[in-house]
Design an enzyme around this catalytic site. Structure first.
Site, PDB file in Angstrom:
ATOM      1  N   ASP A  68      48.247   7.851  71.121  1.00 32.05           N
ATOM      2  CA  ASP A  68      48.937   8.376  69.947  1.00 32.05           C
ATOM      3  C   ASP A  68      50.475   8.476  69.902  1.00 32.05           C
ATOM      4  O   ASP A  68      51.011   9.544  69.885  1.00 32.05           O
ATOM      5  CB  ASP A  68      48.117   9.793  69.625  1.00 32.05           C
ATOM      6  CG  ASP A  68      48.492  10.080  68.147  1.00 32.05           C
ATOM      7  OD1 ASP A  68      48.905   9.557  67.178  1.00 32.05           O
ATOM      8  OD2 ASP A  68      48.557  11.476  67.892  1.00 32.05           O
ATOM      9  N   SER A  73      53.736  17.066  63.900  1.00 36.87           N
ATOM     10  CA  SER A  73      53.341  15.929  64.750  1.00 36.87           C
ATOM     11  C   SER A  73      54.539  15.173  64.786  1.00 36.87           C
ATOM     12  O   SER A  73      55.304  14.679  64.069  1.00 36.87           O
ATOM     13  CB  SER A  73      52.077  15.168  64.146  1.00 36.87           C
ATOM     14  OG  SER A  73      50.925  15.414  64.122  1.00 36.87           O
ATOM     15  N   HIS A  90      49.884   8.321  64.646  1.00 33.10           N
ATOM     16  CA  HIS A  90      49.215   8.756  63.484  1.00 33.10           C
ATOM     17  C   HIS A  90      50.038   8.945  62.443  1.00 33.10           C
ATOM     18  O   HIS A  90      49.792   8.890  61.082  1.00 33.10           O
ATOM     19  CB  HIS A  90      48.210   9.684  63.732  1.00 33.10           C
ATOM     20  CG  HIS A  90      48.602  11.157  63.889  1.00 33.10           C
ATOM     21  ND1 HIS A  90      48.818  11.802  65.030  1.00 33.10           N
ATOM     22  CD2 HIS A  90      49.097  11.886  62.798  1.00 33.10           C
ATOM     23  CE1 HIS A  90      49.398  12.909  64.962  1.00 33.10           C
ATOM     24  NE2 HIS A  90      49.438  13.126  63.634  1.00 33.10           N
TER      25      HIS A  90
END
Length: 291
Positions: free
Chosen positions: A146, A242, A116
Site C-alpha cells: 500500500d 491516508s 490506494h
C-alpha cells in the site's frame, strides 16, 4: 464492544451477522460520489459487513487542528516543522474524485503516499501547505504494501520530510498525525503508539468468510488486499489522512497513515488508526526507484 443500534444506510443489503469484525478501511475521503473502487473509504465494524462511504469534501477547504498537550513538549513546534512537508493529494478517476495526503521526499517533488489513494487515477494534483498546486504522475506503486510514489511536475524548493526509524518505536510513546481529513488540509492530531506489529488480518476477522478489504474490494481475510503489519495509534485518523505522516516528538516521520477502525461505516475515528512503518515504506520506495 456493543453493537450499533441499527446498521447505517451504507450497510443496507444482505442480513448482517452481529458480533464480528467486518473490514479494515483505507483512510481516504471521497470528494464526490465515487462508486466503490480503490480510493473508497471503508470502515472496520462489528456489523459483519461494510461498504464504501461517500462524503462531500471541498478540495479548497483548509483548516488546522492542533493539540498542544503531549508528554514530550510543544506540539506546535513539531507541527511548524512538519506541516510544510505534507501535501494534499486530489485524485480524479473514471468513477469520481478522492482526497488523500502525501509526504514530500525530495525538494524537486518526489512524494510518498498510499497506493490506494491513487488507484485508478487519471489525474493527480498535489497541494502544498502554502496552497501551491502541482500536477503529478504516479511513478510506481505496490498494492500489497500500500505504498505509491508520485512526482510533482515542475516542482522545486519543496520542504522534504525527515524520515525516522520505526524499529525504535515503543508502545506508549507520543506521536502526531498530519494530513487532510475530509479535505481539511494541514490538520494535526496527537496520540500515542497503541501497539506495534499489528497484522491487518487481526482486525479483519479470521473465520474464512468473505469480507470487505480496506479498499472496498471483496476479499477473503484480506488476502487479495494490502498485507503489512501496522503501527496502531490513537491519534485521530479519518478519511483523507491516508498517505499522510505519523511523526515522533522530534518531527521525524515514523509511519504513513493508511487505515482506521470504526464500529460502523458512517462513523469517524474512534481512536484506533493504523500506519505503515516508515522502514517498510522506505524499502518499497527504493524498489520503485530502482525498478
Amino acid at each position: 464492544m456493543p453493537q450499533p443500534a441499527q446498521p447505517p444506510a451504507a450497510l443496507a443489503g444482505p442480513r448482517k451477522r452481529p458480533g464480528r469484525l467486518a473490514a479494515l478501511v483505507g483512510a481516504t475521503a471521497l470528494a464526490a460520489a465515487l462508486l466503490g473502487g480503490g480510493a473508497g473509504a471503508a470502515i472496520v465494524g462489528l456489523t459483519g459487513g461494510s461498504s464504501a462511504s461517500s462524503t462531500t469534501a471541498s478540495s479548497t477547504a483548509t483548516g488546522q487542528t492542533i493539540s498542544n498537550t503531549t508528554a514530550s513538549g510543544d506540539v506546535s513546534a513539531v507541527a511548524a516543522k512538519v506541516v510544510p512537508s505534507v501535501v494534499q493529494v486530489n485524485v480524479a478517476t473514471g468513477k469520481g474524485t478522492a482526497i488523500g495526503s502525501g509526504v514530500i521526499l525530495t525538494s524537486d517533488g518526489r512524494i510518498l503516499t498510499n497506493a490506494h489513494v491513487v488507484q485508478g487515477a487519471q489525474t493527480v494534483t498535489v497541494t502544498t501547505s502554502d496552497g501551491k498546486k502541482y500536477q503529478a504522475k504516479v511513478v510506481g506503486s505496490d498494492t500489497k504494501g500500500d505504498i505509491a510514489v508520485l512526482q510533482a511536475q515542475g516542482a522545486s524548493g519543496l520542504t522534504a520530510a525527515t524520515l525516522g526509524d520505526s524499529s525504535k518505536l515503543a508502545v506508549g510513546q507520543q506521536v502526531i498525525a498530519i494530513g487532510s481529513p475530509g479535505g481539511l488540509q494541514n490538520t494535526v492530531t496527537t496520540g500515542i503508539v497503541s501497539a506495534l506489529n499489528r497484522p491487518l488480518s487481526d482486525v479483519g476477522g479470521g473465520d474464512g468468510e468473505q469480507q470487505n478489504s480496506p479498499f472496498s474490494r471483496q476479499t477473503s481475510n484480506l488476502t487479495s488486499g494490502p498485507s503489512y503489519t501496522a503501527i496502531q495509534t490513537d491519534a485521530s485518523i479519518n478519511q483523507g489522512n491516508s498517505g499522510g505522516a505519523l511523526v515522533d516528538s522530534q518531527g521525524r516521520v515514523i509511519g504513513i497513515n493508511s487505515a482506521l477502525y470504526s464500529p460502523n461505516s458512517s462513523a469517524g475515528s474512534v481512536g484506533i488508526g493504523f500506519a505503515i512503518p516508515i522502514n517498510d515504506a522506505k524499502k518499497i520506495v527504493d524498489q520503485i526507484g530502482n525498478g
